[in-house]
Scaffold this motif. Structure first.
Motif, PDB file in Angstrom:
ATOM      1  N   ILE A  33       0.933  -1.102  -0.104  1.00 31.21           N
ATOM      2  CA  ILE A  33       0.079  -0.074  -0.017  1.00 31.21           C
ATOM      3  C   ILE A  33       0.858   1.165   0.073  1.00 31.21           C
ATOM      4  N   HIS A  34       1.868   1.118   0.869  1.00 27.35           N
ATOM      5  CA  HIS A  34       2.910   2.416   0.903  1.00 27.35           C
ATOM      6  C   HIS A  34       3.522   2.714  -0.695  1.00 27.35           C
ATOM      7  N   GLU A  35       3.833   1.361  -1.113  1.00 28.41           N
ATOM      8  CA  GLU A  35       4.366   1.604  -2.526  1.00 28.41           C
ATOM      9  C   GLU A  35       3.262   2.236  -3.603  1.00 28.41           C
ATOM     10  N   PHE A  36       2.311   1.596  -3.473  1.00 24.49           N
ATOM     11  CA  PHE A  36       1.100   1.987  -4.591  1.00 24.49           C
ATOM     12  C   PHE A  36       1.068   3.604  -4.451  1.00 24.49           C
ATOM     13  N   ASN A  37       0.847   3.954  -2.849  1.00 22.82           N
ATOM     14  CA  ASN A  37       0.369   5.501  -2.752  1.00 22.82           C
ATOM     15  C   ASN A  37       1.358   6.231  -3.135  1.00 22.82           C
ATOM     16  N   GLU A  38       2.681   5.745  -2.984  1.00 19.00           N
ATOM     17  CA  GLU A  38       3.629   6.980  -3.667  1.00 19.00           C
ATOM     18  C   GLU A  38       3.668   7.017  -4.877  1.00 19.00           C
ATOM     19  N   ILE A  39       3.356   5.791  -5.809  1.00 23.13           N
ATOM     20  CA  ILE A  39       3.550   5.928  -7.127  1.00 23.13           C
ATOM     21  C   ILE A  39       2.291   6.437  -7.780  1.00 23.13           C
ATOM     22  N   CYS A  40       1.178   6.615  -7.153  1.00 28.63           N
ATOM     23  CA  CYS A  40      -0.255   7.055  -7.595  1.00 28.63           C
ATOM     24  C   CYS A  40      -0.167   8.359  -6.964  1.00 28.63           C
ATOM     25  N   TRP A  41       0.286   8.872  -5.940  1.00 27.62           N
ATOM     26  CA  TRP A  41       0.392  10.203  -5.386  1.00 27.62           C
ATOM     27  C   TRP A  41       1.117  11.107  -6.510  1.00 27.62           C
ATOM     28  N   ASP A  42       2.214  10.377  -7.046  1.00 22.65           N
ATOM     29  CA  ASP A  42       2.905  11.290  -7.999  1.00 22.65           C
ATOM     30  C   ASP A  42       2.173  11.340  -9.152  1.00 22.65           C
TER      31      ASP A  42
ATOM     32  N   TRP B  70      -3.910   7.680   1.076  1.00 20.93           N
ATOM     33  CA  TRP B  70      -3.580   6.285   1.507  1.00 20.93           C
ATOM     34  C   TRP B  70      -4.468   5.493   1.804  1.00 20.93           C
ATOM     35  N   ASN B  71      -5.678   6.163   2.341  1.00 23.83           N
ATOM     36  CA  ASN B  71      -6.911   5.195   2.881  1.00 23.83           C
ATOM     37  C   ASN B  71      -7.493   4.801   1.426  1.00 23.83           C
ATOM     38  N   LEU B  72      -7.599   5.492   0.577  1.00 24.33           N
ATOM     39  CA  LEU B  72      -8.314   5.310  -0.766  1.00 24.33           C
ATOM     40  C   LEU B  72      -7.590   4.495  -1.414  1.00 24.33           C
ATOM     41  N   VAL B  73      -6.246   4.264  -1.481  1.00 25.00           N
ATOM     42  CA  VAL B  73      -5.422   3.095  -1.969  1.00 25.00           C
ATOM     43  C   VAL B  73      -5.445   1.959  -1.261  1.00 25.00           C
ATOM     44  N   SER B  74      -5.410   1.986  -0.192  1.00 25.89           N
ATOM     45  CA  SER B  74      -5.851   1.101   0.520  1.00 25.89           C
ATOM     46  C   SER B  74      -6.957   0.063   0.507  1.00 25.89           C
ATOM     47  N   ARG B  75      -8.147   1.026   0.315  1.00 26.35           N
ATOM     48  CA  ARG B  75      -9.404   0.491  -0.073  1.00 26.35           C
ATOM     49  C   ARG B  75      -9.373  -0.362  -1.445  1.00 26.35           C
ATOM     50  N   THR B  76      -8.725   0.403  -2.374  1.00 27.69           N
ATOM     51  CA  THR B  76      -8.881  -0.129  -3.763  1.00 27.69           C
ATOM     52  C   THR B  76      -8.175  -1.396  -3.702  1.00 27.69           C
ATOM     53  N   TYR B  77      -6.905  -1.429  -3.152  1.00 27.89           N
ATOM     54  CA  TYR B  77      -5.763  -2.691  -3.053  1.00 27.89           C
ATOM     55  C   TYR B  77      -6.783  -3.870  -2.471  1.00 27.89           C
ATOM     56  N   GLY B  78      -7.281  -3.417  -1.438  1.00 28.31           N
ATOM     57  CA  GLY B  78      -8.230  -4.488  -0.522  1.00 28.31           C
ATOM     58  C   GLY B  78      -9.124  -5.172  -1.403  1.00 28.31           C
ATOM     59  N   SER B  79      -9.828  -4.420  -2.211  1.00 27.04           N
ATOM     60  CA  SER B  79     -11.050  -5.033  -2.725  1.00 27.04           C
ATOM     61  C   SER B  79     -10.467  -5.736  -4.275  1.00 27.04           C
ATOM     62  N   ARG B  80      -9.392  -5.134  -4.675  1.00 24.43           N
ATOM     63  CA  ARG B  80      -8.806  -5.908  -5.799  1.00 24.43           C
ATOM     64  C   ARG B  80      -8.139  -7.291  -5.265  1.00 24.43           C
ATOM     65  N   LEU B  81      -7.677  -7.412  -4.168  1.00 23.39           N
ATOM     66  CA  LEU B  81      -6.975  -8.614  -3.482  1.00 23.39           C
ATOM     67  C   LEU B  81      -8.387  -9.569  -3.352  1.00 23.39           C
ATOM     68  N   GLN B  82      -9.130  -9.175  -3.097  1.00 28.35           N
ATOM     69  CA  GLN B  82     -10.743  -9.902  -2.860  1.00 28.35           C
ATOM     70  C   GLN B  82     -11.097 -10.640  -4.182  1.00 28.35           C
ATOM     71  N   ARG B  83     -11.168  -9.560  -5.018  1.00 27.93           N
ATOM     72  CA  ARG B  83     -11.514 -10.094  -6.337  1.00 27.93           C
ATOM     73  C   ARG B  83     -10.592 -11.032  -7.010  1.00 27.93           C
ATOM     74  N   GLU B  84      -9.313 -10.837  -6.804  1.00 32.69           N
ATOM     75  CA  GLU B  84      -8.155 -11.803  -7.202  1.00 32.69           C
ATOM     76  C   GLU B  84      -8.453 -13.155  -6.595  1.00 32.69           C
ATOM     77  N   GLN B  85      -8.921 -13.189  -5.230  1.00 31.85           N
ATOM     78  CA  GLN B  85      -8.969 -14.437  -4.594  1.00 31.85           C
ATOM     79  C   GLN B  85     -10.328 -15.071  -5.111  1.00 31.85           C
ATOM     80  N   HIS B  86     -11.276 -14.308  -5.547  1.00 31.99           N
ATOM     81  CA  HIS B  86     -12.339 -15.115  -6.087  1.00 31.99           C
ATOM     82  C   HIS B  86     -12.275 -15.725  -7.268  1.00 31.99           C
ATOM     83  N   LYS B  87     -11.212 -15.269  -8.139  1.00 27.59           N
ATOM     84  CA  LYS B  87     -10.954 -15.813  -9.515  1.00 27.59           C
ATOM     85  C   LYS B  87     -10.263 -17.375  -9.223  1.00 27.59           C
ATOM     86  N   MET B  88      -9.408 -17.245  -8.001  1.00 26.99           N
ATOM     87  CA  MET B  88      -8.484 -18.508  -8.141  1.00 26.99           C
ATOM     88  C   MET B  88      -9.462 -19.712  -7.658  1.00 26.99           C
TER      89      MET B  88
END
Lengths: 86, 88
Positions: A33-42, B70-88
């Motif tokens: 998440i830290h890595e993605f946030n850094e990339i996407c922030w930029d 950070w929070n938005l990225v975290s939520r987006t990544y979290g739902s992507r992880l869930q979607r990918e797990q459903h595929k497996m």
């Protein structure tokens, strides 16, 4: 993975092993998440304003998903390249 | 590793708590470092003799937006992880 399981049972503490495995996974996700946030922030953030507007929010969300897509695509193609060169 | 098998359950609880705390501290440090770097780049174009008030204002907004991001990225990544797990 079976090494890991046997380590877990030979050290006699399944609970601790499981705890450490889960914490490790959580830490890995967090680092990502830290890595993605850094990339996407930029990529997405201009001048900081009083709130994230909806265009920026969309950009951030798309950025994360497209970065993952890119990573998957490159991994696939890279594997193909390696196979061809064998 | 085998030494860990002799832990009492109280010791074990304490060990787990310490591990969690150290991870939390490391996480906060990472956030702080990244935030400082990113907001310095955004807000301080030409370093003067002091941080003027507009720079300070920019920095505090930048910090808030950094957390939002950070929070938005975290939520987006979290739902992507869930979607990918459903595929497996």
């Amino acid at each position: 993975m079976s090494d890991f399981d046997s380590l877990g049972s030979s050290s006699g503490d399944k609970e601790l092993q499981e705890f450490l495995m889960i914490e490790k996974q959580k830490a890995q996700v967090n680092a990502q998440i830290h890595e993605f946030n850094e990339i996407c922030w930029d990529k997405c953030i201009g001048k900081p304003s009083s709130k994230l507007d909806s265009a920026t929010e969309t950009c951030l969300a798309n950025c994360v998903d497209r970065f993952i897509d890119t990573s998957l695509l490159i991994t696939q193609r890279f594997a193909q390249l390696l196979q061809k060169n064998q | 590793m085998s030494g860990l098998s002799n832990l009492s359950s109280a010791d074990k609880g304490e060990l787990m708590e310490q591990v969690k705390q150290q991870i939390a501290v490391a996480n906060a440090q990472e956030l702080l470092t990244k935030m400082t770097e990113k907001c310095f780049n955004k807000c301080i174009n030409k370093p003067g003799t002091s941080l003027d008030s507009s720079e300070q204002k920019c920095i505090s907004m930048c910090m808030d937006r950094f957390m939002d991001s950070w929070n938005l990225v975290s939520r987006t990544y979290g739902s992507r992880l869930q979607r990918e797990q459903h595929k497996m």
